[in-house]
Design a protein around this motif. Structure first.
Motif, short mmCIF file in Angstrom:
data_model
loop_
_atom_site.label_atom_id
_atom_site.label_comp_id
_atom_site.label_asym_id
_atom_site.label_seq_id
_atom_site.Cartn_x
_atom_site.Cartn_y
_atom_site.Cartn_z
N THR A 14 -25.60 -4.03 -26.71
CA THR A 14 -25.24 -3.37 -25.47
C THR A 14 -26.52 -3.02 -24.71
O THR A 14 -27.49 -2.54 -25.30
CB THR A 14 -24.47 -2.07 -25.76
N THR A 16 -27.93 -0.73 -21.48
CA THR A 16 -27.64 0.36 -20.56
C THR A 16 -28.73 0.39 -19.50
O THR A 16 -29.92 0.42 -19.83
CB THR A 16 -27.56 1.72 -21.28
N LEU A 76 -21.54 -5.89 -15.03
CA LEU A 76 -21.91 -4.48 -15.18
C LEU A 76 -20.69 -3.59 -15.03
O LEU A 76 -19.85 -3.83 -14.17
CB LEU A 76 -22.95 -4.07 -14.13
N VAL A 111 -20.65 3.59 -16.10
CA VAL A 111 -20.16 4.47 -17.16
C VAL A 111 -20.36 5.94 -16.82
O VAL A 111 -19.96 6.80 -17.59
CB VAL A 111 -20.77 4.13 -18.54
N GLN A 143 -25.38 5.40 -14.68
CA GLN A 143 -25.54 4.50 -15.82
C GLN A 143 -24.58 3.31 -15.68
O GLN A 143 -23.43 3.50 -15.27
CB GLN A 143 -25.25 5.21 -17.13
N TYR A 144 -25.05 2.15 -16.08
CA TYR A 144 -24.26 0.93 -16.11
C TYR A 144 -24.44 0.27 -17.47
O TYR A 144 -25.52 0.34 -18.05
CB TYR A 144 -24.73 -0.04 -15.01
N GLU A 145 -23.38 -0.38 -17.94
CA GLU A 145 -23.43 -0.99 -19.25
C GLU A 145 -23.05 -2.46 -19.18
O GLU A 145 -22.18 -2.85 -18.39
CB GLU A 145 -22.48 -0.25 -20.18
N VAL A 187 -22.19 -5.58 -22.12
CA VAL A 187 -21.95 -5.79 -23.55
C VAL A 187 -22.00 -7.30 -23.83
O VAL A 187 -21.39 -8.09 -23.12
CB VAL A 187 -20.57 -5.23 -23.95
#
Length: 97
Positions: free
Chosen positions: A50, A52, A80, A83, A91-93, A95
């Protein structure tokens, strides 16, 4: 290109800028906050990880695929997901499984 990315491509790049290109030609600068593995990869598959990113609170980027640019990694597309905010920004995640 995403298929060849592994955790190792991003490990040690925390703090580096990643530009997020928007459809109108503008860009939003984010920084890689963390690159973490989770689980284990099976034979022939990468270890899941992951990423971030942290960017400004505004404009907040919608959940979707964006063109990302980094000096070392070049340009690539990445999905993206916002979160939520923290003390540093939004914040962006992303995966990778």
């Amino acid at each position: 290109m995403l298929e060849i990315f592994t955790h190792e491509n991003f490990a040690g790049r925390e703090g580096e800028p990643f530009l997020v290109r928007q459809d109108d030609g503008s860009s939003v600068e984010t920084r890689l906050a963390s690159a973490r593995t989770w689980g284990s990869g099976s034979e022939g598959h990468r270890v899941p990880f992951t990423l971030t990113f942290v960017g400004p609170l505004q404009p907040m980027l919608e959940q979707r695929i964006y063109r990302m640019e980094n000096e070392a990694l070049g340009a690539f597309e990445l999905f993206l997901v916002p979160v939520g905010p923290n003390r540093e920004g939004m914040q962006y995640e992303a995966v990778f499984t």
